[in-house]
Design a protein around this motif. Structure first.
Motif, mmCIF file in Angstrom:
data_model
loop_
_atom_site.group_PDB
_atom_site.id
_atom_site.type_symbol
_atom_site.label_atom_id
_atom_site.label_comp_id
_atom_site.label_asym_id
_atom_site.label_seq_id
_atom_site.Cartn_x
_atom_site.Cartn_y
_atom_site.Cartn_z
ATOM 1 N N MET A 1 0.830 -1.201 0.000
ATOM 2 C CA MET A 1 0.000 0.000 0.000
ATOM 3 C C MET A 1 0.863 1.249 0.000
ATOM 4 N N ALA A 2 0.328 2.307 -0.612
ATOM 5 C CA ALA A 2 1.023 3.582 -0.590
ATOM 6 C C ALA A 2 1.153 4.081 0.848
ATOM 7 N N LYS A 3 2.290 4.690 1.145
ATOM 8 C CA LYS A 3 2.491 5.333 2.438
ATOM 9 C C LYS A 3 1.986 6.765 2.328
ATOM 10 N N ILE A 4 0.992 7.134 3.142
ATOM 11 C CA ILE A 4 0.364 8.451 3.065
ATOM 12 C C ILE A 4 0.509 9.162 4.402
ATOM 13 N N VAL A 5 1.063 10.369 4.370
ATOM 14 C CA VAL A 5 1.138 11.231 5.550
ATOM 15 C C VAL A 5 0.245 12.429 5.272
ATOM 16 N N ARG A 6 -0.865 12.513 6.004
ATOM 17 C CA ARG A 6 -1.855 13.562 5.764
ATOM 18 C C ARG A 6 -1.565 14.793 6.616
ATOM 19 N N HIS A 7 -1.565 15.948 5.984
ATOM 20 C CA HIS A 7 -1.336 17.203 6.695
ATOM 21 C C HIS A 7 -2.671 17.722 7.234
ATOM 22 N N PRO A 8 -2.737 18.125 8.495
ATOM 23 C CA PRO A 8 -4.016 18.560 9.061
ATOM 24 C C PRO A 8 -4.557 19.855 8.460
ATOM 25 N N ASN A 9 -3.711 20.641 7.799
ATOM 26 C CA ASN A 9 -4.172 21.909 7.239
ATOM 27 C C ASN A 9 -4.467 21.832 5.744
ATOM 28 N N VAL A 10 -4.555 20.604 5.229
ATOM 29 C CA VAL A 10 -4.950 20.390 3.832
ATOM 30 C C VAL A 10 -6.186 19.499 3.839
ATOM 31 N N ALA A 11 -7.200 19.866 3.074
ATOM 32 C CA ALA A 11 -8.408 19.039 2.993
ATOM 33 C C ALA A 11 -8.027 17.604 2.628
ATOM 34 N N ASP A 12 -8.620 16.641 3.314
ATOM 35 C CA ASP A 12 -8.282 15.236 3.082
ATOM 36 C C ASP A 12 -9.157 14.679 1.963
#
Length: 318
Positions: A1-12
């Motif tokens: 699976m792709a490794k995804i790091v989500r930024h809290p200040n960018v719409a998910d």
């Protein structure tokens, strides 16, 4: 699976869905794609012969014709296997010594990328044909009612690092819709950063950057202005300080997204396929969601001081 790091200040807006999950939806991914989602195909790897790509030489300096060289740098995957079969040049032992093609472009491809080696050409052609057929199958599953008018089957063979954050500008002023599928053809991860969606950024920064000046004009002009003058473009990559999600795509991984809607940058990548289908807007799930129409709607709403009509949360204020 792709490794995804989500930024809290960018719409998910990143989704992970399997092909089975996509197939169970009557609209496939059409509604999600048109809404500006980035979809990573979960639990799937493209069946691909990576060694066939590794055997290719990405240099074109042996080709004297500048026009042909430019075409090789923007090569389409189908160039390997479309067209008339090459004539085989047989040596004294009865082995295939070389190949003669009916077009200068394919002959140059054979001479440069394949180093005039028939086995290298055959292996690459077979691998890319298999990948083409599989991406075509995935397209039909994800976009069941899309009517297409053209396919650009881009093949990326050169290394890309530290690209600037941008929304794609295809320099096409037609009001069109596209469906885009990406695939990592390298044994190493392909690393992307993705940030604001175009409409989110425009809406949050409309007055600050006087984006009203682009109302009634080709949206590509506005994309160029934002990516270059505001975010720094390729010259001043340091100028961009936008928050973003980080995504590392595995070898053979496949993902889909409207690259005019989603800001993105390749942080590292080598070999990849990028398939772009031009789509008849009347076959869309909702043709009011096409890129040009959404930009026009935003200009109209901002001029009338109306609230957002978007169905998703925007977190794009500078």
């Amino acid at each position: 699976m792709a490794k995804i790091v989500r930024h809290p200040n960018v719409a998910d807006y990143i989704l992970e869905m399997s092909l089975d999950e996509i197939a169970q939806r009557p609209s496939g991914l059409m509604d999600l794609f048109e809404d500006g989602k980035l979809v990573v195909v979960k639990n799937y790897r493209l069946p691909f012969d990576f060694s066939a790509m590794e055997a290719l030489d990405d240099r074109t300096d042996s080709i004297d014709d500048q026009k042909i060289r430019r075409k090789l740098k923007k090569l389409e995957a189908t160039t390997f296997f479309s067209g008339k079969d090459p004539e085989k040049i047989i040596d004294e032992k009865g082995d295939v010594e070389s190949l003669r093609f009916d077009t200068p472009l394919r002959q140059a491809l054979f001479a440069s990328f394949c180093r005039s080696d028939p086995k290298v050409f055959a292996n690459a052609s077979n691998a890319l044909r298999t990948a083409h057929d599989e991406l075509t199958r995935i397209f039909k599953l994800c976009f069941p009612t899309y009517e297409t008018t053209r396919l650009i089957s881009s093949l990326r063979l050169t290394e890309t690092v530290f690209e600037n954050l941008h929304w794609d500008n295809h320099s096409i002023d037609d009001d069109f819709h596209q469906a885009r599928i990406f695939c990592n053809l390298d044994r190493r991860k392909r690393i992307w950063n993705v940030g604001d969606r175009c409409i989110d950024f425009m809406e949050a920064n409309y007055a600050k950057y006087d984006l009203a000046q682009f109302a009634g004009r080709d949206p590509n002009e506005m994309l160029s202005y934002i990516a270059g003058d505001i975010l720094g473009g390729t010259r001043d990559i340091w100028k961009d300080d936008r928050p973003r999600h980080h995504v590392a795509f595995e070898p053979g991984e496949v993902w889909l997204g409207e690259s005019r809607m989603i800001s993105h940058q390749i942080w590292y990548g080598q070999r990849a396929m990028v398939y772009m289908w031009f789509v008849n807007v009347n076959s869309m799930h909702d043709k009011s969601r096409r890129f040009n129409a959404r930009v026009e709607d935003l200009h109209a709403r901002m001029a009338a001081n109306l609230p957002s009509s978007s169905s998703h949360e925007s977190i794009a204020a500078a």
